[in-house]
Design an enzyme around this catalytic site. Structure first.
Site, PDB file in Angstrom:
ATOM      1  N   HIS A  65      39.363  91.211  42.655  1.00 43.36           N
ATOM      2  CA  HIS A  65      39.379  90.533  41.349  1.00 43.36           C
ATOM      3  C   HIS A  65      37.955  90.246  40.882  1.00 43.36           C
ATOM      4  CE1 HIS A  65      41.478  87.349  38.628  1.00 43.36           C
ATOM      5  NE2 HIS A  65      40.397  87.824  38.049  1.00 43.36           N
ATOM      6  N   HIS A  67      35.219  90.784  37.259  1.00 44.24           N
ATOM      7  CA  HIS A  67      35.055  91.197  35.861  1.00 44.24           C
ATOM      8  C   HIS A  67      33.669  91.808  35.753  1.00 44.24           C
ATOM      9  CE1 HIS A  67      38.603  88.818  34.522  1.00 44.24           C
ATOM     10  NE2 HIS A  67      38.280  88.102  35.589  1.00 44.24           N
ATOM     11  N   ARG A  69      32.548  93.580  33.010  1.00 43.09           N
ATOM     12  CA  ARG A  69      32.076  93.432  31.615  1.00 43.09           C
ATOM     13  C   ARG A  69      31.703  94.724  30.905  1.00 43.09           C
ATOM     14  NH1 ARG A  69      34.575  88.826  31.562  1.00 43.09           N
ATOM     15  NH2 ARG A  69      33.452  87.028  32.390  1.00 43.09           N
ATOM     16  N   HIS A 184      48.105  86.527  35.818  1.00 40.37           N
ATOM     17  CA  HIS A 184      47.390  85.252  35.695  1.00 40.37           C
ATOM     18  C   HIS A 184      48.463  84.232  35.335  1.00 40.37           C
ATOM     19  CE1 HIS A 184      44.100  82.671  33.755  1.00 40.37           C
ATOM     20  NE2 HIS A 184      45.212  82.149  33.277  1.00 40.37           N
ATOM     21  N   HIS A 237      44.178  84.389  41.603  1.00 37.05           N
ATOM     22  CA  HIS A 237      43.529  83.075  41.734  1.00 37.05           C
ATOM     23  C   HIS A 237      44.471  81.869  41.748  1.00 37.05           C
ATOM     24  CE1 HIS A 237      44.076  83.405  37.452  1.00 37.05           C
ATOM     25  NE2 HIS A 237      43.016  84.139  37.255  1.00 37.05           N
ATOM     26  N   ASN A 283      38.993  79.036  34.785  1.00 30.58           N
ATOM     27  CA  ASN A 283      40.433  78.998  34.595  1.00 30.58           C
ATOM     28  C   ASN A 283      41.084  79.914  35.629  1.00 30.58           C
ATOM     29  OD1 ASN A 283      43.009  78.739  33.672  1.00 30.58           O
ATOM     30  ND2 ASN A 283      42.715  79.884  31.784  1.00 30.58           N
ATOM     31  N   ASP A 310      37.124  86.472  41.680  1.00 32.37           N
ATOM     32  CA  ASP A 310      37.231  86.241  40.233  1.00 32.37           C
ATOM     33  C   ASP A 310      35.826  86.147  39.618  1.00 32.37           C
ATOM     34  OD1 ASP A 310      38.249  85.986  37.720  1.00 32.37           O
ATOM     35  OD2 ASP A 310      39.032  83.959  37.969  1.00 32.37           O
TER      36      ASP A 310
HETATM   37 ZN   LIG Z   1      39.707  86.750  36.373  1.00 35.64          ZN
END
Ligand SMILES: [Zn+2]
Lengths: 466, 348
Positions: A65, A67, A69, A184, A237, A283, A310
């Site tokens: 997990h 990101h 971008r 999520h 998460h 989050n 995350d």
């Molecule tokens: Zn995430």
């Protein structure tokens, strides 16, 4: 392709997939593990790497997990900088979420990500496709096409799949394509305008809350739908005690549900918000001490399948703002291993072997990718830990373009000595004495070219894109 | 003069009733939690002296002469902004008012940029009101100027709580052991959060009352008695503090109607009879008449609402004065409080 042979000699090998935990040599040829065992004999031309004292040889860590971008927000992170951060943090593979711009909801975007990963030639990069077009939650994305292009899972990343019938069909369709849906979990009606865990800390700070129940409710729906369809669901998460209860009861009745937890949710509570530090805003939010305790227990008892970062890079301007307007998310690739070694293993909550499984074999199995084991024929993706290395987190030194970590300045015990992908050394930690020996395997040819090392061919049947 | 956090003791021969200590340890006032109990008493004692200044024919002392104070208000405010501005002027500070609507904020500038630009002009103090909790914390990180929180979202409004404590002390002689019931929209109230901290430090017994939908979690843990029965909250109370129902901060449904709110939680003369015979009624304003308070109560003999407003100037003068002392901590005697007419404090 080179016939180069490398041997890692004399280290403690911890490989939960094969149940191995003891001193052994690891013989590598053409980017794959040939043999593991004590006192292996090798031909004289083999490159011999003496594993530094105290270091532990593990199957390469897989972060399922992150990101990265790219495309769309290359000022925050690129596939190349994310891959560099990954290998520096001990991850030989990283799965990247589809919340790019445009979203990874069609093969062209997947191909671009894989091409960038191949150019970087560092960690393997496994794209995760979107569940719905544009992650808008209305129509299914081209899930089959995404799979053929090289995606390993689908997720609407950062957003729940709110519509229950759409989620049901996504589960069924993705399972047909051999992929899990990663959700999520957030019942958003309960979290509107929320910026922090609903509890005593947020109440006194005047921050709008996001109750733990919002996660638990959505997780309950997902587990029920997974039970209904028999299709695998993976909960991203997990942060709340109640969510673990839902997962535990689902697993007990045989539902194919898996879940992950982040290092920050395992180690930090909402008490950290006292100074409105926006690097503690993410989050799901940092929750209370009882939740953190339950998460740590969940690691030990097997309810939680893996640790994932995350990793969510943010530009400094997104964080230098009022708390309620600042962006959610923290980076994690370069701190996860040290935080977990210090706060989980050295603190006595989980064994080193359990942690290695949470970071390697389990995520590889959930994503259905090679790796996660040091067995004959497995790719020579190897993370070498220095479990007692004193580490001070310094965000300014990150390979990631972003600095948004809640761990800056922390002194931790344990770090990464070296990282190998496809038998090729892609990271050496100069502060570990003797780790420079891994430089013997830094030539590209030894790994059979950049493609193999960089995930150009992450799974059987997927086209190699360069 | 050595800096000290000891509460001042009134020196009978001092025209302002002020003894030497004129500084706080904190650079900024973001939360009541920034103040020690002694510092709170120091502010209240200093405010008494400041109140005297307001009774003179020339209501001005040169204490903050040469200090630049920026009133940076991102939320509309009449009472608090005016109160600060009068306080600053009575202390002879140079004041600048920046209202969000007339500034670069409406052109999309970030709070951080606005603050950095103001900081570049070297103000001594910034009085900040903002809709986001913690805005003052961000300002304090970015600015060398002293930041005074004049209300940050739902977090705190520390000078209002100090005003309330001053008003109660003036009426009741002290706060220790007093029964203070705070009734209304607790959830959205920064005044409540500041008062919660302050009243407990000063030894009052706090009862919090409101609809279940507008409560904070874990209030017992904070040492507060919580109840949803207004009659229970009022019974025997020495101080009744009503909070404004903040309809503008409410997303969704917290209670069925204003009418029902008034029926269940509104302060009426009938309910007030259950309080202590000399109970006082307070409200930080602005009031919703007929929602949280009946007009007969607001305008009645128990009401000290306008005293709160009057005391606001004196308390804010005290806060500005003492924080200026902490900012110029090394200067002997802190900022001058005398009128330049024989109150020479040189040498202290
Ligand atoms: Zn995430």
């Amino acid at each position: 392709m080179s016939e180069r042979t490398t041997i890692l000699r004399g280290g403690r090998v911890v490989d939960p997939a094969s149940g191995r935990d003891g001193v052994a040599d690891v013989l590598i040829r053409d980017g794959r593990v040939v043999r593991v065992g004590p006192g292996l004999e090798v031909e004289s031309e083999a490159a011999v790497i003496d594993v530094p004292g105290g270091c532990v040889v593990c199957p390469g860590f897989v972060d399922m997990h992150a990101h990265l971008r790219e495309p769309g927000a290359e000022h925050k992170e690129t596939v190349a900088t994310g891959a560099a951060a990954a290998v520096a943090g001990g991850f030989t593979a990283v799965a990247c979420m589809p919340d790019t711009e445009p979203a990874n909801d069609e093969a062209g975007v997947t191909g671009l990500i894989l091409a960038r990963a191949a150019e970087a030639g560092l960690a393997r990069v496994y794209p995760i496709g979107a569940v719905t077009r544009g992650r808008a939650g209305r129509q299914l994305a081209a899930i089959g096409e995404l799979r053929d292009a090289g995606c390993v899972a689908v997720s609407d990343a950062g957003r729940p799949v709110a519509d229950a019938i759409l989620m049901r069909r996504a589960l069924e369709y993705a399972a047909m394509c051999g992929m899990p849906v990663i959700d999520h979990c957030e019942e958003t009606a309960l979290t509107v305008d929320g910026v922090a865990h609903e509890g005593g800390a947020a109440a006194l700070l005047g921050l709008r809350g996001m109750p733990a129940a919002a996660e638990e409710i959505h997780a309950g729906r997902d587990v029920a739908l997974s039970g209904l369809t028999g299709a695998p669901v993976h909960l991203a998460h997990v942060s709340a005690r109640g969510t673990l209860r839902v997962v535990r009861s689902g697993k007990a009745r045989g539902v194919p549900v898996t879940c992950e937890v982040t290092p920050h949710h395992l180690t930090l509570t909402d008490e950290r918000l006292a100074e409105y530090d926006t690097n503690c805003k993410m989050n799901p939010p940092l929750r209370g001490a009882a939740d953190v305790e339950a998460l740590v227990d969940g690691l030990a008892d097997g309810t939680i399948d893996c640790v994932a970062t995350d990793h969510a890079p943010r530009h400094v301007d997104e964080k230098l703002a009022e708390f309620d307007r600042a962006a959610f998310g923290v980076v994690g690739l370069e701190t996860a291993v040290s935080v977990c070694l210090d706060r989980l293993v050295h603190a006595g909550h989980v064994s080193l072997s359990r942690l290695v499984g949470l970071l390697s074999a389990n995520p590889a199995r959930i994503l259905g990718v090679e790796g996660g084991a040091l067995t004959e024929g497995a790719p020579a993706d190897i993370t070498v830990l220095a479990p007692d290395l004193p580490v001070t987190v310094d965000a300014r030194g990150f390979r990631s373009l972003a600095r948004n970590t809640p761990f800056d300045g922390w002194s931790l015990r344990g770090g990464v000595a070296a990282t190998m992908v496809g038998g090729r050394t892609v990271y050496v930690n100069a502060s570990v004495r003797g780790a420079d020996a891994f430089g013997l395997a830094s030539g590209r040819a030894a790994a059979g070219g950049a493609d193999a090392a960089a995930g150009g061919d992450p799974r059987a049947g997927a086209p190699t894109r360069v | 003069m050595a800096p000290t956090a000891e509460p001042s003791r009134r020196a009978p021969d001092s025209p302002l009733g002020l003894d030497a200590p004129v500084r706080l340890r904190t650079k900024d006032l973001l939360s009541i939690g920034d103040l020690s109990p002694d510092e709170i008493l120091l502010i209240l004692d200093t405010a008494e002296a400041m109140k005297e200044v307001g009774t003179r024919s020339i209501k001005k002392v040169p204490a903050l002469r040469g200090h630049t104070v920026v009133n940076l208000f991102f939320e509309p405010s009449t009472r608090t902004r005016t109160s600060f501005e009068i306080a600053e002027k009575r202390l002879s500070a140079d004041t600048v008012n920046v209202a969000a609507s007339g500034s670069s904020v409406s052109k999309g500038e970030t709070l951080a940029d606005t603050l950095r630009n103001l900081e570049a002009m070297s103000p001594d103090m910034i009085v900040l009101r903002h809709a986001s909790a913690g805005a003052g914390h961000l300002a304090a990180r970015l600015c060398g100027a002293c930041i005074i929180n004049a209300g940050d979202g739902m977090h705190e409004h520390p000078t209002q709580a100090l005003v309330d404590a001053f008003t109660i002390r003036e009426r009741k002689g002290g706060l220790a052991g007093l029964r203070v019931s705070i009734i209304g929209d607790l959830l959205h109230s920064r005044v409540f959060r500041s008062n919660l901290r302050l009243l407990r430090v000063l030894g009052a017994q706090v009862c919090a009352c409101g609809p279940a939908t507008l409560m904070l979690p874990d209030m017992e843990r904070l040492g507060v008695r919580a109840t949803t029965s207004v009659d229970d909250a009022v019974a025997g109370a020495d101080v009744i503090m009503l909070l404004r129902v903040q309809l503008e901060r409410m997303r969704g449904h917290f209670f069925p109607s204003r009418r029902e709110y008034f029926q269940r939680f509104g302060m009426t003369m009938a309910r007030l009879r259950r309080a202590a015979p000399d109970a006082v009624v307070m409200h930080p304003g602005p009031m919703n008449r007929g929602v949280e308070i009946a007009s007969e109560v607001a305008d009645g003999s128990r009401s000290v609402i306008l005293e709160q407003v009057a005391n606001g100037v004196a308390v804010r003068m005290a806060v500005l004065y003492l924080l200026a002392g902490s900012r110029r901590g090394a200067a002997p005697g802190g900022p001058a409080l005398d009128g330049g007419s024989g109150w020479d404090r040189a040498g202290e």
